[in-house]
Design an enzyme around this catalytic site. Structure first.
Site, PDB file in Angstrom:
ATOM      1  N   ARG A 156      -6.118   3.958   9.132  1.00  8.72           N
ATOM      2  CA  ARG A 156      -7.145   4.620   9.730  1.00  8.72           C
ATOM      3  C   ARG A 156      -8.345   5.380   8.905  1.00  8.72           C
ATOM      4  NH1 ARG A 156      -5.362   8.096  14.943  1.00  8.72           N
ATOM      5  NH2 ARG A 156      -4.149   8.795  13.513  1.00  8.72           N
ATOM      6  N   ARG A 158       8.118  14.340  13.620  1.00 13.12           N
ATOM      7  CA  ARG A 158       7.171  15.545  13.292  1.00 13.12           C
ATOM      8  C   ARG A 158       7.283  16.917  15.132  1.00 13.12           C
ATOM      9  NH1 ARG A 158       2.383  10.830  13.211  1.00 13.12           N
ATOM     10  NH2 ARG A 158       1.823  11.195  11.077  1.00 13.12           N
ATOM     11  N   GLY A 214       0.649  -0.819   0.062  1.00 14.98           N
ATOM     12  CA  GLY A 214       0.325   0.427   0.393  1.00 14.98           C
ATOM     13  C   GLY A 214       0.564   0.954  -0.309  1.00 14.98           C
ATOM     14  N   VAL A 231       5.278  -1.751  11.691  1.00  9.24           N
ATOM     15  CA  VAL A 231       4.612  -0.485  11.188  1.00  9.24           C
ATOM     16  C   VAL A 231       2.672  -0.740  11.355  1.00  9.24           C
ATOM     17  CG1 VAL A 231       6.582  -0.028   9.763  1.00  9.24           C
ATOM     18  CG2 VAL A 231       4.278  -0.265   8.733  1.00  9.24           C
ATOM     19  N   HIS A 272       3.179   4.501  20.796  1.00 11.69           N
ATOM     20  CA  HIS A 272       1.893   5.197  19.628  1.00 11.69           C
ATOM     21  C   HIS A 272       0.775   6.055  19.689  1.00 11.69           C
ATOM     22  CE1 HIS A 272       2.156   7.035  15.393  1.00 11.69           C
ATOM     23  NE2 HIS A 272       1.322   5.872  14.699  1.00 11.69           N
ATOM     24  N   ASP A 331       1.711  -8.277  -1.595  1.00 11.97           N
ATOM     25  CA  ASP A 331       1.022  -8.301  -1.464  1.00 11.97           C
ATOM     26  C   ASP A 331      -0.562  -8.857  -1.684  1.00 11.97           C
ATOM     27  OD1 ASP A 331      -0.154  -4.611  -0.763  1.00 11.97           O
ATOM     28  OD2 ASP A 331      -1.899  -6.261  -1.404  1.00 11.97           O
ATOM     29  N   GLY A 388       3.972   1.014   2.615  1.00  7.11           N
ATOM     30  CA  GLY A 388       5.308  -0.336   2.023  1.00  7.11           C
ATOM     31  C   GLY A 388       5.428  -0.231   0.850  1.00  7.11           C
ATOM     32  N   ARG A 430      -5.925   4.724  15.889  1.00  2.25           N
ATOM     33  CA  ARG A 430      -6.103   3.607  15.449  1.00  2.25           C
ATOM     34  C   ARG A 430      -6.267   2.447  16.385  1.00  2.25           C
ATOM     35  NH1 ARG A 430      -1.892   7.742  17.295  1.00  2.25           N
ATOM     36  NH2 ARG A 430      -0.816   8.166  14.996  1.00  2.25           N
TER      37      ARG A 430
HETATM   38  N1  NAD Z   1       3.640   2.631  12.432  1.00  4.72           N
HETATM   39  C1  NAD Z   1       2.892   4.256  12.377  1.00  4.72           C
HETATM   40  O1  NAD Z   1       3.789   4.940  12.195  1.00  4.72           O
HETATM   41  C2  NAD Z   1       1.893   3.881  11.291  1.00  4.72           C
HETATM   42  C3  NAD Z   1       1.766   5.095  10.637  1.00  4.72           C
HETATM   43  C4  NAD Z   1       1.293   5.515   9.650  1.00  4.72           C
HETATM   44  C5  NAD Z   1       0.172   4.631   8.582  1.00  4.72           C
HETATM   45  N2  NAD Z   1       0.860   2.926   9.935  1.00  4.72           N
HETATM   46  C6  NAD Z   1      -0.235   2.107   9.721  1.00  4.72           C
HETATM   47  O2  NAD Z   1       0.094   1.601   8.595  1.00  4.72           O
HETATM   48  C7  NAD Z   1      -0.332   0.810   7.841  1.00  4.72           C
HETATM   49  C8  NAD Z   1      -0.378   0.266   6.642  1.00  4.72           C
HETATM   50  O3  NAD Z   1      -0.986   1.860   5.982  1.00  4.72           O
HETATM   51  P1  NAD Z   1      -1.332   2.358   3.884  1.00  4.72           P
HETATM   52  O4  NAD Z   1      -1.072   3.476   4.337  1.00  4.72           O
HETATM   53  O5  NAD Z   1       0.007   1.643   3.671  1.00  4.72           O
HETATM   54  O6  NAD Z   1      -2.069   1.266   4.160  1.00  4.72           O
HETATM   55  P2  NAD Z   1      -2.991   1.162   2.676  1.00  4.72           P
HETATM   56  O7  NAD Z   1      -4.443   0.588   2.735  1.00  4.72           O
HETATM   57  O8  NAD Z   1      -2.449   1.825   1.678  1.00  4.72           O
HETATM   58  O9  NAD Z   1      -1.690   0.205   2.737  1.00  4.72           O
HETATM   59  C9  NAD Z   1      -2.390  -1.380   3.382  1.00  4.72           C
HETATM   60  C10 NAD Z   1      -1.408  -2.454   1.750  1.00  4.72           C
HETATM   61  O10 NAD Z   1      -2.464  -4.013   2.875  1.00  4.72           O
HETATM   62  C11 NAD Z   1      -2.221  -5.219   1.933  1.00  4.72           C
HETATM   63  N3  NAD Z   1      -2.713  -6.414   3.180  1.00  4.72           N
HETATM   64  C12 NAD Z   1      -3.760  -6.164   4.000  1.00  4.72           C
HETATM   65  N4  NAD Z   1      -3.607  -7.898   3.954  1.00  4.72           N
HETATM   66  C13 NAD Z   1      -2.576  -8.114   4.517  1.00  4.72           C
HETATM   67  C14 NAD Z   1      -1.997  -9.454   4.139  1.00  4.72           C
HETATM   68  N5  NAD Z   1      -2.416 -10.100   4.579  1.00  4.72           N
HETATM   69  N6  NAD Z   1      -1.195  -9.431   3.212  1.00  4.72           N
HETATM   70  C15 NAD Z   1       0.497  -8.554   2.788  1.00  4.72           C
HETATM   71  N7  NAD Z   1      -0.751  -6.973   2.089  1.00  4.72           N
HETATM   72  C16 NAD Z   1      -1.894  -7.238   2.951  1.00  4.72           C
HETATM   73  C17 NAD Z   1      -2.870  -4.336   1.321  1.00  4.72           C
HETATM   74  O11 NAD Z   1      -3.685  -5.111   0.559  1.00  4.72           O
HETATM   75  C18 NAD Z   1      -3.124  -3.010   0.880  1.00  4.72           C
HETATM   76  O12 NAD Z   1      -2.393  -3.114   0.020  1.00  4.72           O
HETATM   77  C19 NAD Z   1      -1.940   0.661   8.597  1.00  4.72           C
HETATM   78  O13 NAD Z   1      -2.372  -0.200   9.528  1.00  4.72           O
HETATM   79  C20 NAD Z   1      -1.289   2.282   8.938  1.00  4.72           C
HETATM   80  O14 NAD Z   1      -2.572   2.058   9.505  1.00  4.72           O
HETATM   81  C21 NAD Z   1       1.797   2.994  10.634  1.00  4.72           C
END
Ligand code: NAD
Length: 316
Positions: free
Chosen positions: A89, A158, A11, A125, A182, A34, A14, A95
Site C-alpha cells: 500500500r 500488534r 521485496g 501474505v 485482515h 523475484d 520477502g 488493502r
Molecule cells: N499479510 C500481511 O500481514 C501483510 C503485511 C505487510 C505487507 N503485506 C503485503 O505483502 C506484499 C509485499 O510487500 P513488500 O513490502 O515486500 O513489497 P515490496 O514492494 O517491497 O516487494 C514486492 C516484491 O514483489 C516482487 N514481485 C512483483 N511481481 C512478482 C512476481 N510475479 N513474481 C515474483 N516477485 C514479484 C517485486 O518485484 C518486489 O520485489 C504486499 O502485497 C503487501 O501489501 C502483507
C-alpha cells in the site's frame, strides 16, 4: 534431505522473511525469487555472507524468474512456499485497492507453484490477504488445508504490543487474540485477552481497550503513513516465518491464521482468520475458541464480508 522453503518476492517482506527463515537454521535451503533481474541473487549473496556471523548453515539461493515461468525449476520440491509477491500500500490506500493488480501476480505465481512444487504448503501474505489466500487455493487447486494466509499473527502481535506498552508489562505477560479478516472486519476478542492470567477487561476500562483495538485495526496504515513509501515488514515477516517454521517442524502450534473454515463457529466455506493448529500438512485443524455472543456475531459478519469479496476473485 533437509527441508526446503521458497519465498516468492524479494521485496521488504520477502527478503526479511528469507533472512529470518535462514537464521532459524532448520532448513537446508531457502530459495528467494523475484522478477527484478539480479535482486534475489544479490540479496541471497548478502544473506549467505551473514552465515559465519550468525552461525547458521542454511543456504539461501536467489533466482530471477521470467514472465513465462523461467527460473521456477529452482523451487522444485519445496516443502513450503511463502508468496509475498505483489504491490504494498501507499499512504491513503486500503488493502482492497491492491486487489486487481495483486490478483494477477498471485494467480501467476500460484500456477507456477502448483507446477513445480505440487506438494508444498503455501503461505500467502500478499494483500488483500483473505482474497489472495482464496485465490492461491483456486489457482493451485491444492487441498484447502495446504493453503493458508498470514494476518492474524500480525494483528494479534500488534494488539499484544499495544497492551504491554499501555500497562508497562513484558510482552510475554500479555495474551491477546484477533480473528476475522485482515482489514476493516478484524474481530478483536477481548474476552480471551489476559495479562499474567488476569482478564484484560479487569485491568483496563472498556474505552481504553476499544482505543487499542482501533489502533490495532489501523496498525498497518499507521506504519504506512509514517514510512510514506512501502508498508510494514519486520513484524509481518516474523509472523510468516514462524508459520513456516511450524510447518517445517510439524509442531502443531496453534496460531491465528487465515484458514479455510467449513462448519466451525457455524460458518461455512470461506477463508477467514481463526486459530488453527499448524503442521506438516498445513492446517491440521481449526481450533474453536469460546466467544461471547457479540464476538461471534462480529466473526460471522467478517465471514460474510470476505465471502462477498472472495466470490469476485474467481474472475480476476
Ligand atoms: N499479510 C500481511 O500481514 C501483510 C503485511 C505487510 C505487507 N503485506 C503485503 O505483502 C506484499 C509485499 O510487500 P513488500 O513490502 O515486500 O513489497 P515490496 O514492494 O517491497 O516487494 C514486492 C516484491 O514483489 C516482487 N514481485 C512483483 N511481481 C512478482 C512476481 N510475479 N513474481 C515474483 N516477485 C514479484 C517485486 O518485484 C518486489 O520485489 C504486499 O502485497 C503487501 O501489501 C502483507
Amino acid at each position: 534431505m533437509g527441508k526446503k522453503v521458497t519465498v516468492v518476492g524479494a521485496g521488504f517482506y520477502g527478503s526479511t522473511t528469507a533472512q529470518r527463515l535462514a537464521e532459524y537454521d532448520v532448513f537446508e535451503t531457502v530459495v528467494l525469487t523475484d522478477i527484478v533481474e539480479g535482486k534475489p541473487e544479490g540479496l541471497a549473496l548478502d544473506m549467505n555472507q551473514s552465515r559465519p556471523i550468525e552461525g547458521f548453515e542454511t543456504k539461501i539461493v536467489g533466482v530471477t524468474t521470467g514472465p513465462n515461468g523461467e527460473g521456477y525449476e529452482a523451487i522444485a520440491d519445496s516443502d513450503i512456499v511463502v508468496i509475498t509477491a505483489g504491490l504494498p500500500r501507499k499512504p491513503g490506500m486500503s488493502r482492497m485497492d491492491l486487489l486487481g493488480v495483486n490478483a494477477k501476480i498471485v494467480r501467476g505465481v500460484a500456477e507456477q507453484v502448483a507446477k513445480h512444487a505440487p506438494n508444498a504448503v503455501v503461505i500467502v501474505v500478499s494483500n488483500p490477504l483473505d482474497e489472495m489466500t482464496a485465490l492461491a487455493q483456486i489457482a493451485t487447486q491444492f487441498p484447502k488445508n495446504r493453503v493458508m494466509g498470514q494476518a492474524g499473527m500480525l494483528d494479534t502481535a500488534r494488539f499484544t504490543n499495544f497492551v504491554a506498552e499501555t500497562l508497562d508489562v513484558p510482552v510475554k505477560s500479555v495474551k491477546t487474540l484477533t480473528l476475522g479478516s485482515h482489514g476493516d472486519t478484524m474481530v478483536p476478542v477481548p474476552s480471551q485477552c489476559t495479562v499474567d492470567g488476569k482478564p484484560l477487561t479487569d485491568l483496563l476500562p472498556a474505552e481504553k481497550i476499544e482505543e487499542l483495538v482501533v489502533r490495532t485495526r489501523n496498525g498497518g496504515a499507521e506504519v504506512v503513513a509514517l514510512l510514506k513509501t512501502g508498508s510494514a515488514y519486520y513484524a509481518p515477516s516474523a509472523a510468516a516465518a514462524r508459520m513456516a517454521k511450524a510447518v517445517a517442524e510439524d509442531s502443531g502450534a496453534v496460531m491465528p491464521v487465515c484458514a479455510w473454515v467449513d462448519g466451525e463457529y457455524g460458518i461455512n466455506g470461506v477463508y477467514l482468520g481463526v486459530e488453527a493448529a499448524i503442521g506438516a500438512s498445513g492446517i491440521k485443524s481449526v481450533v474453536e475458541t469460546a466467544l461471547t455472543d457479540s464476538e461471534l456475531a462480529g466473526l460471522k459478519e467478517a465471514a460474510e464480508a470476505v465471502r462477498a469479496k472472495q466470490a469476485d476473485i474467481v474472475s480476476l
